[in-house]
Design a protein around this motif. Structure first.
Motif, PDB file in Angstrom:
ATOM      1  N   SER A  28       0.844  -1.196   0.000  1.00  0.00           N
ATOM      2  CA  SER A  28       0.000   0.000   0.000  1.00  0.00           C
ATOM      3  C   SER A  28       0.882   1.249   0.000  1.00  0.00           C
ATOM      4  O   SER A  28       2.105   1.167  -0.071  1.00  0.00           O
ATOM      5  N   HIS A  29       0.235   2.410   0.067  1.00  0.00           N
ATOM      6  CA  HIS A  29       0.934   3.694   0.153  1.00  0.00           C
ATOM      7  C   HIS A  29       1.855   3.936  -1.045  1.00  0.00           C
ATOM      8  O   HIS A  29       3.044   4.230  -0.905  1.00  0.00           O
ATOM      9  N   ASN A  30       1.290   3.829  -2.231  1.00  0.00           N
ATOM     10  CA  ASN A  30       2.023   4.155  -3.453  1.00  0.00           C
ATOM     11  C   ASN A  30       1.610   5.515  -4.007  1.00  0.00           C
ATOM     12  O   ASN A  30       1.954   5.859  -5.138  1.00  0.00           O
ATOM     13  N   THR A  31       0.878   6.283  -3.191  1.00  0.00           N
ATOM     14  CA  THR A  31       0.345   7.577  -3.612  1.00  0.00           C
ATOM     15  C   THR A  31       0.862   8.682  -2.712  1.00  0.00           C
ATOM     16  O   THR A  31       0.912   8.536  -1.488  1.00  0.00           O
ATOM     17  N   PHE A  32       1.240   9.809  -3.323  1.00  0.00           N
ATOM     18  CA  PHE A  32       1.745  10.974  -2.603  1.00  0.00           C
ATOM     19  C   PHE A  32       0.854  12.169  -2.913  1.00  0.00           C
ATOM     20  O   PHE A  32       0.483  12.397  -4.064  1.00  0.00           O
ATOM     21  N   GLY A  33       0.507  12.952  -1.881  1.00  0.00           N
ATOM     22  CA  GLY A  33      -0.289  14.150  -2.083  1.00  0.00           C
ATOM     23  C   GLY A  33      -1.724  13.977  -1.614  1.00  0.00           C
ATOM     24  O   GLY A  33      -2.183  12.863  -1.350  1.00  0.00           O
ATOM     25  N   LYS A  34      -2.436  15.102  -1.484  1.00  0.00           N
ATOM     26  CA  LYS A  34      -3.820  15.088  -1.005  1.00  0.00           C
ATOM     27  C   LYS A  34      -4.802  15.505  -2.094  1.00  0.00           C
ATOM     28  O   LYS A  34      -5.699  14.758  -2.445  1.00  0.00           O
ATOM     29  N   THR A  36       0.443   8.732  -8.061  1.00  0.00           N
ATOM     30  CA  THR A  36       0.545   7.297  -7.781  1.00  0.00           C
ATOM     31  C   THR A  36       1.522   6.692  -8.775  1.00  0.00           C
ATOM     32  O   THR A  36       1.335   6.825  -9.997  1.00  0.00           O
ATOM     33  N   THR A  37       2.575   6.045  -8.277  1.00  0.00           N
ATOM     34  CA  THR A  37       3.555   5.429  -9.166  1.00  0.00           C
ATOM     35  C   THR A  37       3.421   3.909  -9.126  1.00  0.00           C
ATOM     36  O   THR A  37       2.928   3.337  -8.155  1.00  0.00           O
ATOM     37  N   TRP A  38       3.878   3.254 -10.192  1.00  0.00           N
ATOM     38  CA  TRP A  38       3.852   1.796 -10.256  1.00  0.00           C
ATOM     39  C   TRP A  38       5.053   1.306 -11.069  1.00  0.00           C
ATOM     40  O   TRP A  38       5.687   2.080 -11.793  1.00  0.00           O
ATOM     41  N   GLY A  39       5.366   0.038 -10.928  1.00  0.00           N
ATOM     42  CA  GLY A  39       6.437  -0.561 -11.718  1.00  0.00           C
ATOM     43  C   GLY A  39       7.672  -0.886 -10.899  1.00  0.00           C
ATOM     44  O   GLY A  39       7.853  -0.377  -9.787  1.00  0.00           O
ATOM     45  N   GLU A  40       8.520  -1.730 -11.464  1.00  0.00           N
ATOM     46  CA  GLU A  40       9.743  -2.178 -10.798  1.00  0.00           C
ATOM     47  C   GLU A  40      10.961  -1.887 -11.668  1.00  0.00           C
ATOM     48  O   GLU A  40      10.854  -1.708 -12.883  1.00  0.00           O
ATOM     49  N   ILE A  58       7.782   1.391 -16.114  1.00  0.00           N
ATOM     50  CA  ILE A  58       7.370   2.104 -14.906  1.00  0.00           C
ATOM     51  C   ILE A  58       6.384   3.181 -15.344  1.00  0.00           C
ATOM     52  O   ILE A  58       6.369   3.598 -16.504  1.00  0.00           O
ATOM     53  N   GLY A  59       5.529   3.603 -14.421  1.00  0.00           N
ATOM     54  CA  GLY A  59       4.550   4.602 -14.803  1.00  0.00           C
ATOM     55  C   GLY A  59       3.948   5.301 -13.602  1.00  0.00           C
ATOM     56  O   GLY A  59       4.284   4.999 -12.452  1.00  0.00           O
ATOM     57  N   CYS A  60       3.070   6.252 -13.887  1.00  0.00           N
ATOM     58  CA  CYS A  60       2.387   6.960 -12.803  1.00  0.00           C
ATOM     59  C   CYS A  60       1.068   7.498 -13.303  1.00  0.00           C
ATOM     60  O   CYS A  60       0.827   7.608 -14.515  1.00  0.00           O
ATOM     61  N   VAL A  61       0.219   7.824 -12.349  1.00  0.00           N
ATOM     62  CA  VAL A  61      -1.027   8.543 -12.626  1.00  0.00           C
ATOM     63  C   VAL A  61      -1.028   9.784 -11.752  1.00  0.00           C
ATOM     64  O   VAL A  61      -0.875   9.692 -10.522  1.00  0.00           O
ATOM     65  N   LEU A  62      -1.167  10.944 -12.372  1.00  0.00           N
ATOM     66  CA  LEU A  62      -1.259  12.208 -11.644  1.00  0.00           C
ATOM     67  C   LEU A  62      -2.712  12.642 -11.657  1.00  0.00           C
ATOM     68  O   LEU A  62      -3.271  12.968 -12.712  1.00  0.00           O
ATOM     69  N   ASP A  63      -3.339  12.631 -10.486  1.00  0.00           N
ATOM     70  CA  ASP A  63      -4.762  12.938 -10.348  1.00  0.00           C
ATOM     71  C   ASP A  63      -4.920  14.277  -9.632  1.00  0.00           C
ATOM     72  O   ASP A  63      -4.183  14.567  -8.684  1.00  0.00           O
ATOM     73  N   GLY A  64      -5.865  15.077 -10.071  1.00  0.00           N
ATOM     74  CA  GLY A  64      -6.112  16.359  -9.423  1.00  0.00           C
ATOM     75  C   GLY A  64      -5.490  17.537 -10.127  1.00  0.00           C
ATOM     76  O   GLY A  64      -5.557  18.675  -9.640  1.00  0.00           O
ATOM     77  N   CYS A  65      -4.879  17.311 -11.296  1.00  0.00           N
ATOM     78  CA  CYS A  65      -4.276  18.417 -12.043  1.00  0.00           C
ATOM     79  C   CYS A  65      -5.378  19.277 -12.664  1.00  0.00           C
ATOM     80  O   CYS A  65      -6.305  18.748 -13.293  1.00  0.00           O
ATOM     81  N   PRO A  66      -5.322  20.585 -12.514  1.00  0.00           N
ATOM     82  CA  PRO A  66      -6.343  21.453 -13.107  1.00  0.00           C
ATOM     83  C   PRO A  66      -6.352  21.354 -14.634  1.00  0.00           C
ATOM     84  O   PRO A  66      -5.351  20.976 -15.252  1.00  0.00           O
ATOM     85  N   PRO A  67      -7.474  21.702 -15.265  1.00  0.00           N
ATOM     86  CA  PRO A  67      -7.545  21.681 -16.732  1.00  0.00           C
ATOM     87  C   PRO A  67      -6.877  22.899 -17.352  1.00  0.00           C
ATOM     88  O   PRO A  67      -6.533  23.864 -16.663  1.00  0.00           O
ATOM     89  N   ARG A 111      14.706   3.459  -9.351  1.00  0.00           N
ATOM     90  CA  ARG A 111      14.164   3.556 -10.711  1.00  0.00           C
ATOM     91  C   ARG A 111      12.771   4.197 -10.683  1.00  0.00           C
ATOM     92  O   ARG A 111      12.399   4.941 -11.595  1.00  0.00           O
ATOM     93  N   GLU A 112      12.019   3.945  -9.628  1.00  0.00           N
ATOM     94  CA  GLU A 112      10.672   4.496  -9.460  1.00  0.00           C
ATOM     95  C   GLU A 112      10.667   6.014  -9.489  1.00  0.00           C
ATOM     96  O   GLU A 112       9.671   6.643  -9.896  1.00  0.00           O
ATOM     97  N   THR A 113      11.777   6.633  -9.071  1.00  0.00           N
ATOM     98  CA  THR A 113      11.798   8.093  -8.928  1.00  0.00           C
ATOM     99  C   THR A 113      11.740   8.829 -10.264  1.00  0.00           C
ATOM    100  O   THR A 113      11.482  10.034 -10.285  1.00  0.00           O
ATOM    101  N   ALA A 114      11.974   8.125 -11.368  1.00  0.00           N
ATOM    102  CA  ALA A 114      11.830   8.776 -12.673  1.00  0.00           C
ATOM    103  C   ALA A 114      10.412   9.307 -12.842  1.00  0.00           C
ATOM    104  O   ALA A 114      10.196  10.387 -13.409  1.00  0.00           O
TER     105      ALA A 114
END
Length: 360
Positions: free
Chosen positions: A2-8, A13-17, A23-32, A134-137
């Motif tokens: 758990s706890h693969n997400t940073f921010g409120k 949220t990052t994923w991959g090894e 490796i990848g991520c999803v950035l949620d909450g970004c304004p349009p 590697r995740e930090t990319a």
């Protein structure tokens, strides 16, 4: 895990090894309606990617970023955010899992090998899997987008100490940062660092470092006074970076040796404007930004994967020795510089969005 997400409000949220397909991520909450350029995001990733000099790991990764969702094409041909989750992808290309075959059953001292197997009952020995830097990319990619949310804030970082060798702050030159392989602001210490790191690598060893990150033009009022203190969240973000063992804001640990009058950032009026005579607080008081520069430093421990043999145990709890071959950073702190910038950008952008929602 758990706890693969940073921010409120702005959540990464990052994923991959390290040795997986991607490796990848999803950035949620970004304004349009924020225009994004692949080249701009890539420019930050290029600062972090491996194999750029003889002083970092020789693993060769292009770290080419792909945007999979959350944008439409803008009039200029770039990407325009839609306000929906932004999905980013980087494909791994230069995995060499065979380098880790000899340590499959052994724990690297100073590495998360031991704690992972104690917690999960298994570990990904191929480069550390999820515990790999590697995740930090993906943090750097997310941080590049976060900067666009707070375009007036300038975030820069530098390596200020390698092993026992500190820079001379009187020589600080921001223009030098991207003109040497260490992100060093002091021209006089570069030769010392080069010779020191060459010896470290020749000895099959590694060394630590200290990175300083500075955010300029930060508005006052970001952060909350109790459980959402700005310095608290900055420290949490920096501590989440692989190999980071300490964080300080402003004068940090030095404040313990100061008197109250020495530590106080005195306030005056200069030509009708509020002016602080110092910045020991690092731009944050009571968990809330003052409008001064935010100054953060974090310490990165020496790389745990070293060629020099050290004592350890195996998965059967038998004493043995370990020597880690392969391609490893002799000073992982070098590539932590753009990561520190990204984490500060993500934290400030998240707080900016939350502050706007709370007070307008």
């Amino acid at each position: 895990m758990s706890h693969n997400t940073f921010g409120k409000m702005l959540r990464l949220t990052t994923w991959g090894e390290s040795h997986g397909e991607a490796i990848g991520c999803v950035l949620d909450g970004c304004p349009p309606n924020i225009e994004l350029s692949i080249d701009e995001i890539q420019s930050y990733l290029d600062k972090r990617k491996p194999g750029q000099s003889k002083y970092t790991t020789q693993r060769k990764e292009d770290d080419k970023i792909e945007i999979l969702s959350g944008t439409i094409k803008s009039n200029s041909g770039n990407h325009l955010t839609t306000g929906t989750p932004i999905s980013l992808l980087i494909k791994n290309k230069d995995q060499r899992s065979r380098d880790y075959g000899e340590i499959n059953d052994k724990f690297r001292p100073g590495h998360a090998d031991f704690t992972y197997i104690k917690k999960y009952g298994l570990r990904d020995y191929r480069g550390g899997g999820r515990s790999s830097a590697r995740e930090t990319a993906m943090r750097v990619a997310g941080g590049a987008i976060a900067r666009k949310i707070i375009p007036d804030i300038r975030i820069r970082a530098a390596l200020v100490q390698m092993g026992p060798h500190e820079i001379n702050r009187n020589n600080w030159d921001w223009d030098l940062i991207n003109k040497n392989p260490f992100f060093c602001p002091d021209p006089e210490i570069i030769d010392t660092w080069e010779k020191y790191l060459q010896k470290i690598r020749k000895d099959g060893d590694s060394t630590g470092a200290i990175i300083e990150v500075i955010a300029e033009n930060v508005p006052s009022g970001l952060g909350e006074p109790i459980y959402g203190k700005l310095d608290q969240e900055i420290a949490s973000g920096m501590m989440s970076i692989n190999a980071v063992k300490a964080v300080e804001i402003g004068a940090g640990f030095k404040t313990a040796s100061m008197t109250g009058s020495q530590n106080a950032d005195q306030i005056v009026i200069n030509d009708g404007n509020i002016e602080f005579l110092s910045n020991n607080a690092g731009g944050i008081l009571g968990g809330i930004s003052t409008g001064q520069d935010i100054i953060v430093r974090f310490a990165v421990k020496p790389t745990s994967s070293i060629l020099k043999p050290v004592k350890t145990i195996d998965i059967n709890e038998k004493e043995t020795e370990i020597s880690t071959r392969g391609r490893h950073d002799p000073c992982v702190g070098i590539r932590a510089v753009p990561i520190g910038e990204a984490m500060l950008a993500l934290t400030l952008a998240d707080n900016f969005i939350r502050n706007r929602g709370q007070i307008g």
